[in-house]
Enzyme design. Sequence first.
Site, PDB file in Angstrom:
ATOM      1  N   SER A 193       0.821  -1.208   0.000  1.00 17.72           N
ATOM      2  CA  SER A 193       0.000   0.000   0.000  1.00 17.72           C
ATOM      3  C   SER A 193       0.862   1.268   0.000  1.00 17.72           C
ATOM      4  O   SER A 193       1.697   1.433  -0.878  1.00 17.72           O
ATOM      5  CB  SER A 193      -0.957  -0.055   1.177  1.00 17.72           C
ATOM      6  OG  SER A 193      -2.059   0.746   0.902  1.00 17.72           O
ATOM      7  N   HIS A 321      -7.503  -5.757   0.445  1.00 15.30           N
ATOM      8  CA  HIS A 321      -6.264  -4.993   0.606  1.00 15.30           C
ATOM      9  C   HIS A 321      -5.428  -5.500   1.788  1.00 15.30           C
ATOM     10  O   HIS A 321      -5.767  -5.239   2.942  1.00 15.30           O
ATOM     11  CB  HIS A 321      -6.706  -3.544   0.854  1.00 15.30           C
ATOM     12  CG  HIS A 321      -5.627  -2.544   0.773  1.00 15.30           C
ATOM     13  ND1 HIS A 321      -4.952  -2.277  -0.389  1.00 15.30           N
ATOM     14  CD2 HIS A 321      -5.095  -1.731   1.720  1.00 15.30           C
ATOM     15  CE1 HIS A 321      -4.058  -1.329  -0.168  1.00 15.30           C
ATOM     16  NE2 HIS A 321      -4.123  -0.979   1.109  1.00 15.30           N
TER      17      HIS A 321
HETATM   18  C1  GTR Z   1      -5.201   4.566   2.046  1.00 16.17           C
HETATM   19  C2  GTR Z   1      -4.639   5.403   0.947  1.00 16.17           C
HETATM   20  C3  GTR Z   1      -3.994   4.510  -0.059  1.00 16.17           C
HETATM   21  C4  GTR Z   1      -3.128   3.457   0.573  1.00 16.17           C
HETATM   22  C5  GTR Z   1      -3.641   2.964   1.908  1.00 16.17           C
HETATM   23  C6  GTR Z   1      -2.647   2.222   2.798  1.00 16.17           C
HETATM   24  O1  GTR Z   1      -5.955   5.260   2.955  1.00 16.17           O
HETATM   25  O2  GTR Z   1      -5.670   6.141   0.391  1.00 16.17           O
HETATM   26  O3  GTR Z   1      -3.284   5.278  -1.002  1.00 16.17           O
HETATM   27  O4  GTR Z   1      -1.821   3.892   0.671  1.00 16.17           O
HETATM   28  O5  GTR Z   1      -4.133   3.976   2.678  1.00 16.17           O
HETATM   29  O6  GTR Z   1      -1.474   2.576   2.859  1.00 16.17           O
HETATM   30  O7  GTR Z   1      -3.107   1.309   3.469  1.00 16.17           O
END
Ligand code: GTR
Length: 346
Positions: A193, A321
């Site tokens: 991420s 995610h």
């Molecule tokens: C989210 C962000 C993403 C991603 C994520 C993370 O809130 O919008 O770009 O980086 O966090 O790092 O888990």
Amino acid sequence: MTKEEILRELQIRNLPNIPEKASWQETRAWILSLFQQEEYGWMPDVPVEVSGQILAEDERPACGNAVYQKIAFTMRWAGGEHTFPIYLVLPKEKAKATFLHIAFPLHDPVHTMPYEEMAERGFAIAAVEYVDITSDDGDFDNGLAGAWYQGRQRGPEDPGKIALWAWALTKVIDYLETLPLINTEIIAVVGHSRLGKTALFTGLMDERIALTISNDSGCSGASLNHGKQVGETIEVITRVFPYWFNEKYLSYSNHEEEMTWDQHFLLAGIAPRRVYVASAAEDSWADPLSEQTAAEAAREVFAKLGLPRSFIGSHVRPGGHALARQDWLHYMDYIEKYMLDSEKRG
Ligand code: GTR
């Protein structure tokens, strides 16, 4: 998603092409400057000395008697220094490859690292919890940010947090090079991420990294900005997390279609070294189709350099995610299949 869907995306997105220079070396240098100038900020360029002190050490019978060490790592330059922990897992024999993991807090069960399995398969691990480098917010007075800026006002091209995390990782590699049980010929940098974005920028900057792994890195990582239909945009990311980037990047908010470049330049700029783009099917905020389309666009550049498709590895696993055990298994399989046995390289 199928290969056909990815190829169709590639056609309809109308992506900018990387301008060709006299040699790939020049093109690569141009890409390096582009991402420092326009997105993440210029990586500090000063001589840095590194050192490490073992704070804790023990043997882990459960993972092939690998040795676990906690290191107090210090990076020091004229006028500043910062110390943070590195967690090492060293197999008994010299490692076949080393994962440099820029990690979310390691006690967080969402962010798995199956280190027992990794050590048993002969991989070394060097893990750094990213907030030990500097906090994940707009405060530039703590940790490495504080030591670097020392209260100075940040200029429009100065590094944001992603560039500072990446800078620290390149210095961790200086230290890993001094350790006999680590394999620095095959270093794979991995992040998930926001840390996938960090891993990509680190891989672009540091030619000692043989494999750069982006796990669900999404917007301003592997995902494309042109033709955006779903998920996070530059407008949203620079509003919520402006401190990850330099100020210049904020000007692209709502101007994506006018951009003369996009994130596939970043993936391509890592050539001739290897890249891996991992996505999760239900991770719509990161936009898996867009991540895989960027990988495909970068493969076209790799192909022009005579590098085979497999130089950009990829998978789309089911689920959401996360940096899951399944992702790590794919990374280990990829390294074993393509990078270890020289007869199988390609
Ligand atoms: C989210 C962000 C993403 C991603 C994520 C993370 O809130 O919008 O770009 O980086 O966090 O790092 O888990």
